[in-house]
Design a protein around this motif. Structure first.
Motif, PDB file in Angstrom:
ATOM      1  N   HIS A  80       0.808  -1.222   0.000  1.00 56.99           N
ATOM      2  CA  HIS A  80       0.000   0.000   0.000  1.00 56.99           C
ATOM      3  C   HIS A  80       0.845   1.278   0.000  1.00 56.99           C
ATOM      4  CE1 HIS A  80       1.296  -0.633   4.090  1.00 56.99           C
ATOM      5  NE2 HIS A  80       0.997   0.635   4.338  1.00 56.99           N
ATOM      6  N   ARG A  81       2.169   1.136   0.040  1.00 57.82           N
ATOM      7  CA  ARG A  81       3.055   2.270   0.294  1.00 57.82           C
ATOM      8  C   ARG A  81       4.036   2.450  -0.864  1.00 57.82           C
ATOM      9  NH1 ARG A  81       6.392   0.494   5.055  1.00 57.82           N
ATOM     10  NH2 ARG A  81       7.939  -0.251   3.582  1.00 57.82           N
ATOM     11  N   ALA A  82       4.394   3.719  -1.134  1.00 59.76           N
ATOM     12  CA  ALA A  82       5.411   4.017  -2.147  1.00 59.76           C
ATOM     13  C   ALA A  82       6.198   5.252  -1.742  1.00 59.76           C
ATOM     14  CB  ALA A  82       4.768   4.237  -3.509  1.00 59.76           C
ATOM     15  N   GLU A  83       7.428   5.314  -2.232  1.00 63.04           N
ATOM     16  CA  GLU A  83       8.265   6.483  -2.028  1.00 63.04           C
ATOM     17  C   GLU A  83       8.173   7.379  -3.254  1.00 63.04           C
ATOM     18  OE1 GLU A  83      12.887   7.811  -1.087  1.00 63.04           O
ATOM     19  OE2 GLU A  83      12.452   5.702  -1.483  1.00 63.04           O
ATOM     20  N   VAL A  84       8.021   8.660  -3.027  1.00 61.01           N
ATOM     21  CA  VAL A  84       8.053   9.651  -4.099  1.00 61.01           C
ATOM     22  C   VAL A  84       9.495  10.147  -4.168  1.00 61.01           C
ATOM     23  CG1 VAL A  84       7.137  11.847  -4.936  1.00 61.01           C
ATOM     24  CG2 VAL A  84       5.654  10.295  -3.615  1.00 61.01           C
ATOM     25  N   GLN A  85      10.092  10.031  -5.346  1.00 56.04           N
ATOM     26  CA  GLN A  85      11.500  10.385  -5.513  1.00 56.04           C
ATOM     27  C   GLN A  85      11.681  11.374  -6.657  1.00 56.04           C
ATOM     28  OE1 GLN A  85      13.543   6.718  -6.390  1.00 56.04           O
ATOM     29  NE2 GLN A  85      13.405   5.971  -4.298  1.00 56.04           N
ATOM     30  N   ARG A  86      12.802  12.048  -6.628  1.00 53.18           N
ATOM     31  CA  ARG A  86      13.277  12.894  -7.720  1.00 53.18           C
ATOM     32  C   ARG A  86      12.230  13.886  -8.238  1.00 53.18           C
ATOM     33  NH1 ARG A  86      15.806   7.732  -9.287  1.00 53.18           N
ATOM     34  NH2 ARG A  86      17.990   7.893  -8.670  1.00 53.18           N
ATOM     35  N   VAL A  87      11.517  14.502  -7.325  1.00 53.55           N
ATOM     36  CA  VAL A  87      10.563  15.544  -7.730  1.00 53.55           C
ATOM     37  C   VAL A  87      11.380  16.785  -8.093  1.00 53.55           C
ATOM     38  CG1 VAL A  87       8.665  17.018  -6.996  1.00 53.55           C
ATOM     39  CG2 VAL A  87       8.779  14.634  -6.211  1.00 53.55           C
TER      40      VAL A  87
ATOM     41  N   LEU B 119      -0.505   5.270   0.988  1.00 51.95           N
ATOM     42  CA  LEU B 119       0.494   6.013   1.757  1.00 51.95           C
ATOM     43  C   LEU B 119       1.684   6.334   0.868  1.00 51.95           C
ATOM     44  CD1 LEU B 119       1.397   7.079   4.584  1.00 51.95           C
ATOM     45  CD2 LEU B 119       2.491   4.852   4.920  1.00 51.95           C
ATOM     46  N   LEU B 120       2.003   7.622   0.781  1.00 48.07           N
ATOM     47  CA  LEU B 120       3.190   8.075   0.065  1.00 48.07           C
ATOM     48  C   LEU B 120       4.145   8.692   1.070  1.00 48.07           C
ATOM     49  CD1 LEU B 120       1.560   9.859  -3.007  1.00 48.07           C
ATOM     50  CD2 LEU B 120       2.507   7.548  -2.908  1.00 48.07           C
ATOM     51  N   TRP B 121       5.443   8.539   0.822  1.00 51.30           N
ATOM     52  CA  TRP B 121       6.439   9.178   1.674  1.00 51.30           C
ATOM     53  C   TRP B 121       7.557   9.699   0.798  1.00 51.30           C
ATOM     54  CZ3 TRP B 121      11.541   7.486   2.598  1.00 51.30           C
ATOM     55  CH2 TRP B 121      11.865   6.240   2.064  1.00 51.30           C
ATOM     56  N   LEU B 122       8.306  10.662   1.327  1.00 54.50           N
ATOM     57  CA  LEU B 122       9.419  11.236   0.584  1.00 54.50           C
ATOM     58  C   LEU B 122      10.397  11.886   1.542  1.00 54.50           C
ATOM     59  CD1 LEU B 122       8.993  14.589   0.515  1.00 54.50           C
ATOM     60  CD2 LEU B 122       7.167  13.937  -1.034  1.00 54.50           C
ATOM     61  N   THR B 123      11.574  12.167   1.010  1.00 50.58           N
ATOM     62  CA  THR B 123      12.561  12.934   1.765  1.00 50.58           C
ATOM     63  C   THR B 123      12.996  14.113   0.904  1.00 50.58           C
ATOM     64  OG1 THR B 123      14.474  11.697   0.911  1.00 50.58           O
ATOM     65  CG2 THR B 123      13.467  10.899   2.953  1.00 50.58           C
ATOM     66  N   THR B 124      13.439  15.153   1.575  1.00 52.64           N
ATOM     67  CA  THR B 124      14.020  16.305   0.883  1.00 52.64           C
ATOM     68  C   THR B 124      15.023  16.945   1.834  1.00 52.64           C
ATOM     69  OG1 THR B 124      13.541  18.258  -0.454  1.00 52.64           O
ATOM     70  CG2 THR B 124      12.305  18.025   1.626  1.00 52.64           C
ATOM     71  N   HIS B 125      15.886  17.776   1.290  1.00 52.47           N
ATOM     72  CA  HIS B 125      16.836  18.468   2.155  1.00 52.47           C
ATOM     73  C   HIS B 125      16.042  19.367   3.105  1.00 52.47           C
ATOM     74  CE1 HIS B 125      20.168  17.020  -0.200  1.00 52.47           C
ATOM     75  NE2 HIS B 125      19.614  17.492  -1.297  1.00 52.47           N
TER      76      HIS B 125
END
Length: 146
Positions: free
Chosen positions: A58-65, A95-101
Motif C-alpha cells: 500500500h506504500r510508495a516512495e516519491v523520488q526525484r521531484v 500512503l506516500l512518503w518522501l525525503t528532501t533536504h
C-alpha cells in the motif's frame, strides 16, 4: 541539481551518468515516472517507487521531484503532485512518503500540498556542493473519492 538539490545523484555525477540513472528508473518494473511538459519541453518530473516489502504493498516512495526553475510558482509542481497522488490511487496505494533536504523551499512546498513532516535525520545525504545535508521525512495518506 543547479538549485542545490541532489535528486538522487552524487556531487560528482556527470550528465551522462545522470541520464543513465533516469533511463534505469524508466526501465525499473513498478516504478512510475511522471513528466510535466509545457510547449514540448520537460519542465518537471517525479518518480513513484512502490515498496518491495511483502507487508507494504500500500506504500510508495516519491523520488526525484523536480520543477524547472523558470516554472516555479506557475502551478506545475502542484499539478505534478496531484498526478502523483492520482497515479498512486489508481494502483491502490494509500500512503506516500518522501525525503528532501531540510530547511529548503521544498519543505514549504510539500507542506502546502498536504504532506506531514515526520522528522529530520542529520547528515542524510550529500548535496551537489559535496556537503552533508539533513533530510526532512514527509508522508501523506491518500484517500479515494467518496
Amino acid at each position: 541539481m543547479a538549485a542545490g538539490m541532489a535528486l538522487g545523484a552524487a556531487p560528482s555525477t556527470d550528465v551522462a551518468t545522470l541520464e543513465r540513472s533516469h533511463r534505469a528508473a524508466l526501465a525499473e518494473p513498478g516504478c512510475i515516472v511522471l513528466v510535466a511538459e509545457r510547449d514540448g519541453d520537460v519542465v518537471g518530473m517525479a518518480h513513484i517507487v512502490p515498496s518491495g516489502s511483502a507487508n507494504a504493498p500500500h506504500r510508495a516512495e516519491v523520488q526525484r521531484v523536480a520543477v524547472a526553475q523558470r516554472e516555479r510558482g506557475t502551478g506545475v509542481g502542484r499539478a505534478l503532485m496531484r498526478a502523483v497522488e492520482e497515479a498512486g490511487l489508481e494502483r491502490g496505494l494509500t500512503l506516500l512518503w518522501l525525503t528532501t533536504h531540510d530547511e529548503t523551499d521544498a519543505c514549504a512546498f510539500y507542506e502546502a500540498v498536504g504532506y506531514v513532516k515526520l522528522g529530520v535525520m542529520p547528515d542524510y545525504s550529500l548535496r551537489p556542493d559535496g556537503n552533508l545535508s539533513p533530510a526532512a521525512f514527509y508522508f501523506k495518506e491518500l484517500r479515494g473519492s467518496p
